[in-house]
Design a protein around this motif. Structure first.
Motif, PDB file in Angstrom:
ATOM      1  N   ASP A   4       0.814  -1.214   0.000  1.00  0.00           N
ATOM      2  CA  ASP A   4       0.000   0.000   0.000  1.00  0.00           C
ATOM      3  C   ASP A   4       0.848   1.265   0.000  1.00  0.00           C
ATOM      4  N   SER A   5       2.189   1.098   0.045  1.00  0.00           N
ATOM      5  CA  SER A   5       3.086   2.262   0.067  1.00  0.00           C
ATOM      6  C   SER A   5       3.465   2.645  -1.361  1.00  0.00           C
ATOM      7  N   ARG A   6       3.066   3.826  -1.779  1.00  0.00           N
ATOM      8  CA  ARG A   6       3.431   4.296  -3.123  1.00  0.00           C
ATOM      9  C   ARG A   6       4.944   4.435  -3.267  1.00  0.00           C
ATOM     10  N   THR A   7       5.582   4.873  -2.199  1.00  0.00           N
ATOM     11  CA  THR A   7       7.045   5.047  -2.234  1.00  0.00           C
ATOM     12  C   THR A   7       7.739   3.710  -2.477  1.00  0.00           C
ATOM     13  N   GLN A   8       7.316   2.684  -1.747  1.00  0.00           N
ATOM     14  CA  GLN A   8       7.961   1.381  -1.901  1.00  0.00           C
ATOM     15  C   GLN A   8       7.661   0.762  -3.266  1.00  0.00           C
ATOM     16  N   LEU A   9       6.450   0.973  -3.783  1.00  0.00           N
ATOM     17  CA  LEU A   9       6.141   0.453  -5.119  1.00  0.00           C
ATOM     18  C   LEU A   9       6.978   1.158  -6.183  1.00  0.00           C
ATOM     19  N   ALA A  10       7.221   2.464  -5.999  1.00  0.00           N
ATOM     20  CA  ALA A  10       8.072   3.204  -6.934  1.00  0.00           C
ATOM     21  C   ALA A  10       9.506   2.685  -6.876  1.00  0.00           C
ATOM     22  N   GLN A  11       9.992   2.392  -5.656  1.00  0.00           N
ATOM     23  CA  GLN A  11      11.339   1.836  -5.503  1.00  0.00           C
ATOM     24  C   GLN A  11      11.429   0.444  -6.121  1.00  0.00           C
ATOM     25  N   LEU A  12      10.358  -0.339  -5.947  1.00  0.00           N
ATOM     26  CA  LEU A  12      10.334  -1.676  -6.529  1.00  0.00           C
ATOM     27  C   LEU A  12      10.353  -1.600  -8.054  1.00  0.00           C
ATOM     28  N   ASN A  13       9.672  -0.618  -8.585  1.00  0.00           N
ATOM     29  CA  ASN A  13       9.688  -0.400 -10.035  1.00  0.00           C
ATOM     30  C   ASN A  13      11.092  -0.057 -10.510  1.00  0.00           C
ATOM     31  N   GLN A  14      11.775   0.801  -9.755  1.00  0.00           N
ATOM     32  CA  GLN A  14      13.146   1.188 -10.114  1.00  0.00           C
ATOM     33  C   GLN A  14      14.076  -0.022 -10.070  1.00  0.00           C
ATOM     34  N   LEU A  15      13.965  -0.812  -9.021  1.00  0.00           N
ATOM     35  CA  LEU A  15      14.799  -2.008  -8.893  1.00  0.00           C
ATOM     36  C   LEU A  15      14.524  -2.979 -10.038  1.00  0.00           C
ATOM     37  N   SER A  16      13.256  -3.180 -10.382  1.00  0.00           N
ATOM     38  CA  SER A  16      12.900  -4.091 -11.464  1.00  0.00           C
ATOM     39  C   SER A  16      13.464  -3.624 -12.800  1.00  0.00           C
ATOM     40  N   SER A  17      13.470  -2.329 -13.016  1.00  0.00           N
ATOM     41  CA  SER A  17      14.014  -1.778 -14.262  1.00  0.00           C
ATOM     42  C   SER A  17      15.506  -2.041 -14.383  1.00  0.00           C
ATOM     43  N   ILE A  18      16.222  -1.949 -13.260  1.00  0.00           N
ATOM     44  CA  ILE A  18      17.661  -2.231 -13.265  1.00  0.00           C
ATOM     45  C   ILE A  18      17.907  -3.704 -13.552  1.00  0.00           C
ATOM     46  N   ILE A  19      17.143  -4.575 -12.881  1.00  0.00           N
ATOM     47  CA  ILE A  19      17.301  -6.020 -13.068  1.00  0.00           C
ATOM     48  C   ILE A  19      16.976  -6.421 -14.508  1.00  0.00           C
ATOM     49  N   ALA A  20      15.997  -5.750 -15.105  1.00  0.00           N
ATOM     50  CA  ALA A  20      15.585  -6.075 -16.479  1.00  0.00           C
ATOM     51  C   ALA A  20      16.717  -5.886 -17.477  1.00  0.00           C
TER      52      ALA A  20
END
Length: 373
Positions: free
Chosen positions: A64-80
């Protein structure tokens, strides 16, 4: 790259969300969860990732944390953007670091190039064997091959692990490059990172013929052409600025490393070689090797017009007694300046250089010597 399976408390509906995700995709999942239950907290039922151990680090994620979802998106983009080898390295780097939150996971992902994976080394025993092989390649007297049947490889590996950190993974041993002195040997003149279908290793040159044969065995190849050079570095200052890495092969690199080691016994000879490289500007590694093998075709001088004038006199037969006699009656600086033009001398950041066999062209020479007039 990362997939969350979420539900709302009081509902049996599970909604998946794959990252990286667009804002519309995130909003769509939120709507599906709202339809299932508008009350209660969002829960993560399962986490999947191409990084096998990453879900355990994401266990405390708040969906439910927008901040953590944004960070997760950033991490996923790096891993991709990572290839399979980099993903294996990242998995080990996570286990080898103190990870407290998503910021730490992102930081390590961004620094994955600072780590190295030693394939098939995933226990103290296999690490001990690697240390013994690499130590022998580097001339470490503690691990002679004849003594291997009697060595306690588990103890060697455990001690190395304790001193250097890192982490074992199913793919191999991961640690920071700067922590492995067997890989980052400071006395090397040229360092190559080599990869074959069976192994990966770093080679510090110069190396003897026997050492090169051991490296081939480590890589599982019959000749170095079967391996790929992934990185070339020069621990000797300024070399990386003047030696191109186009067309490098292990044999040529080793020959140049032996030449550089010989030059370092006389600092003036090393400066002479750097001056030649600066003036000639080789376009390939082989050209840089050629100049190292033909240094006798060059004369190196300090940036001193008077000294060069006296050198010209000695070249035509004057001895020191004659030069001392005419000192005070002759403009050595003017003679040196004029002679430099005739001799095609180049000015470099390491001193003056003259090619004996065929002077440097006057056209380029004028650009190089403009500061002397």
């Amino acid at each position: 790259m990362i997939q969350l399976f979420m539900s709302r408390s009081g509902s049996s509906v599970i909604v998946p969300l794959r990252f990286p995700a667009s804002q519309s995709a995130i909003a769509g999942v939120s709507c599906q969860l709202d339809e299932a239950s508008r009350e209660g907290k969002t829960q993560i039922v399962e986490i999947k990732s191409v990084i096998a151990n990453l879900p355990s680090y994401l266990s405390g994620l708040d969906p439910d944390s927008r901040t953590q979802l944004a960070q997760l998106n950033q991490l996923s983009s790096i891993i991709a953007k990572m290839d399979s080898r980099e993903r294996n390295i990242y998995a080990g780097a996570l286990d080898g670091n103190s990870i407290n939150d998503l910021n730490d996971m992102i930081r390590v992902a961004e620094q994955v190039s600072d780590y190295i994976l030693i394939p098939n080394v995933n226990s103290d025993v296999t690490l001990g064997r690697y240390v013994a092989v690499a130590g022998q390649i580097q001339g470490d007297p503690r691990f002679p091959e004849a003594a291997w049947p009697y060595l306690d490889f588990a103890k060697i590996g455990a001690e190395y692990y304790a001193e250097h950190g890192g982490a074992y993974t199913y793919a191999g041993y991961v640690l920071r490059k700067q922590n492995d002195e067997l890989i980052r040997e400071k006395k090397s003149k040229i360092q190559l990172d080599l990869t074959s279908s069976q192994a990966q290793t770093s080679v510090c040159l110069p190396a003897t013929k026997e050492e090169l044969e051991r490296i081939k065995r480590t890589l599982g190849v019959d000749c170095f052409a079967e391996a790929v050079i992934t990185e070339v570095s020069f621990p000797v200052p300024y070399m990386d600025e003047h030696i191109p890495t186009t067309g490098v092969c292990v044999e040529d690199a080793n020959e140049l490393a032996w030449a550089i080691e010989g030059l370092q016994f006389e600092d003036k000879d090393l400066k002479k070689y750097l001056s030649v490289l600066s003036a000639e500007q080789p376009e390939t590694f082989q050209e840089a090797l050629y100049y190292a093998m033909n240094l006798d075709d060059y004369e190196h001088f300090s940036d001193d017009l008077e000294a060069y004038g006296k050198t010209v006199l000695r070249r035509i037969g004057a001895d020191d007694e004659l030069i001392d006699t005419i000192d005070g009656y002759m403009d050595f600086e003017k003679l040196g300046e004029d002679a430099m033009v005739d001799d095609g001398v180049r000015r470099t950041e390491f001193g003056l250089i003259r090619r004996c066999s065929s002077p440097f062209s006057e056209e380029t020479h004028g650009l190089e010597m403009g500061g002397l007039s």
